[in-house]
Design a protein around this motif. Structure first.
Motif, short mmCIF file in Angstrom:
data_model
loop_
_atom_site.label_atom_id
_atom_site.label_comp_id
_atom_site.label_asym_id
_atom_site.label_seq_id
_atom_site.Cartn_x
_atom_site.Cartn_y
_atom_site.Cartn_z
N LEU A 1 0.84 -1.19 0.00
CA LEU A 1 0.00 0.00 0.00
C LEU A 1 0.88 1.24 0.00
CD1 LEU A 1 -2.61 -0.97 2.75
CD2 LEU A 1 -2.96 -0.95 0.26
N LEU A 2 0.65 2.11 -0.97
CA LEU A 2 1.44 3.34 -1.06
C LEU A 2 0.49 4.53 -1.13
CD1 LEU A 2 4.41 4.36 -1.37
CD2 LEU A 2 3.95 4.48 -3.83
N CYS A 3 0.60 5.41 -0.16
CA CYS A 3 -0.26 6.60 -0.11
C CYS A 3 0.54 7.81 -0.60
CB CYS A 3 -0.75 6.83 1.32
SG CYS A 3 -1.81 8.26 1.49
N VAL A 4 0.02 8.49 -1.62
CA VAL A 4 0.72 9.65 -2.18
C VAL A 4 0.09 10.93 -1.63
CG1 VAL A 4 1.44 10.82 -4.29
CG2 VAL A 4 1.20 8.32 -4.27
N VAL A 5 0.92 11.75 -1.01
CA VAL A 5 0.46 13.01 -0.42
C VAL A 5 1.27 14.18 -0.96
CG1 VAL A 5 -0.38 11.99 1.74
CG2 VAL A 5 2.00 12.72 1.57
N ILE B 1 -2.84 4.88 -3.10
CA ILE B 1 -3.91 5.73 -2.59
C ILE B 1 -3.53 7.18 -2.83
CG2 ILE B 1 -5.20 6.40 -0.53
CD1 ILE B 1 -4.07 3.48 0.51
N VAL B 2 -4.29 7.85 -3.67
CA VAL B 2 -3.98 9.23 -4.01
C VAL B 2 -4.67 10.16 -3.01
CG1 VAL B 2 -4.18 11.01 -5.78
CG2 VAL B 2 -3.71 8.63 -6.44
N ALA C 1 -3.82 14.46 -9.17
CA ALA C 1 -4.42 13.12 -9.00
C ALA C 1 -4.63 12.45 -10.35
CB ALA C 1 -5.75 13.23 -8.25
N HIS C 2 -5.05 13.24 -11.33
CA HIS C 2 -5.29 12.69 -12.66
C HIS C 2 -3.99 12.16 -13.27
CE1 HIS C 2 -7.32 12.07 -16.43
NE2 HIS C 2 -6.37 12.73 -17.05
N LEU C 3 -2.94 12.93 -13.14
CA LEU C 3 -1.64 12.49 -13.67
C LEU C 3 -1.15 11.24 -12.92
CD1 LEU C 3 0.76 12.88 -15.53
CD2 LEU C 3 1.68 14.58 -13.96
N LEU C 4 -1.36 11.23 -11.61
CA LEU C 4 -0.93 10.08 -10.80
C LEU C 4 -1.68 8.82 -11.25
CD1 LEU C 4 -0.80 11.76 -7.29
CD2 LEU C 4 1.15 10.85 -8.55
N SER C 5 -2.97 8.97 -11.57
CA SER C 5 -3.75 7.81 -11.97
C SER C 5 -3.22 7.25 -13.29
CB SER C 5 -5.23 8.16 -12.08
OG SER C 5 -5.46 8.99 -13.19
N GLN C 6 -2.73 8.13 -14.16
CA GLN C 6 -2.16 7.67 -15.43
C GLN C 6 -0.86 6.90 -15.20
OE1 GLN C 6 -1.99 11.50 -17.40
NE2 GLN C 6 -3.86 11.07 -18.57
N ILE C 7 -0.08 7.38 -14.26
CA ILE C 7 1.19 6.70 -13.94
C ILE C 7 0.90 5.31 -13.35
CG2 ILE C 7 3.19 6.77 -12.38
CD1 ILE C 7 3.14 9.85 -12.75
N ALA C 8 -0.13 5.26 -12.50
CA ALA C 8 -0.50 3.98 -11.89
C ALA C 8 -1.00 3.00 -12.95
CB ALA C 8 -1.59 4.19 -10.83
N THR D 1 -6.54 4.48 -6.06
CA THR D 1 -7.76 4.89 -5.38
C THR D 1 -7.60 6.32 -4.89
OG1 THR D 1 -6.98 3.97 -3.29
CG2 THR D 1 -8.40 2.56 -4.61
N ARG D 2 -8.75 6.96 -4.66
CA ARG D 2 -8.76 8.36 -4.25
C ARG D 2 -9.60 8.46 -2.98
NH1 ARG D 2 -7.16 13.03 -3.90
NH2 ARG D 2 -7.98 14.88 -4.92
N LEU D 3 -9.23 9.35 -2.07
CA LEU D 3 -10.03 9.52 -0.86
C LEU D 3 -11.45 9.89 -1.24
CD1 LEU D 3 -7.89 11.35 1.81
CD2 LEU D 3 -7.70 9.05 0.89
#
Ligand SMILES: [Zn+2]
Length: 198
Positions: A79-83, A138-139, A151-158, A166-168
């Motif tokens: 599990l990796l949470c990106v902040v 987890i974004v 968040a959108h860019l992160l989802s593309q990388i994922a 996932t997003r909060l």
């Protein structure tokens, strides 16, 4: 006014929320009442500025090349949470029972401020996802315009790495900053996160 005193007042203004008047009050206060406190503060500021760097794995503040959280075997590497910031990381640590690891962007996408993918360490993040250990990213960027773009860019990388993102959940008020949200709301948003489509 003495030159040194004027310089001290000017230097204090580097702190957020401290204007000319507050800086003056702080300078007079320590000189009148707490010189020992002033020396202690100066030492700690110098030591922190010299010795606190960034973790080479997650980029949060750390005195060692790899921070204690990244080094801990107790944390779930899947599990990796990106902040956005170390302050947001701390808010999640304090509000939720999250036992995974983090990646700290040290900002959010903001081309006008010169903050692009490179400044946010996204190449390092992509490498991290590519090694196959992370199952869910987890974004937890803030629900601001820039946070959403990030968040959108992160989802593309994922997606490129084949990792579920996932997003909060909503409940974090739009435009709100995680750091300032009450613990109950943050814990709920964290617990009911949703899939993020890239
Ligand atoms: Zn770390």
């Amino acid at each position: 006014m003495s030159t040194l005193l004027a310089e001290l007042i000017e230097a204090l203004r580097c702190l957020p929320g401290v204007g000319a008047k507050s800086a003056q009050r702080m300078a007079f206060h320590v000189l009148e009442r707490d010189r020992a406190g002033a020396r202690r503060l100066a030492e700690k500021l110098a030591a922190a500025a010299d010795r606190i760097g960034n973790c080479t794995r997650c980029r949060t503040f750390s005195e060692t090349p790899v921070c204690t959280l990244c080094a801990s075997a107790q944390r779930d590497a899947q599990l990796l949470c990106v902040v956005e910031t170390p302050a947001d990381q701390l808010a999640i640590e304090q509000a939720t029972g999250f036992r995974g690891r983090y990646f700290v962007l040290l900002g959010r996408l903001s081309p006008l401020d010169g903050l692009g993918p490179k400044e946010l360490g996204l190449d390092l993040l992509a490498d991290r996802l590519a090694d196959g250990e992370v199952r869910e990213m987890i974004v937890a960027t803030n629900p601001t315009v820039e946070g959403e773009a990030t968040a959108h860019l992160l989802s593309q990388i994922a997606r490129a790495a084949g990792v579920r993102a996932t997003r909060l959940a909503h409940g974090v008020p739009l435009g709100g900053e995680l750091e300032y949200i009450d613990r109950g709301t943050l814990a709920h948003a964290f617990g009911s996160r949703q899939n993020l489509d890239g």
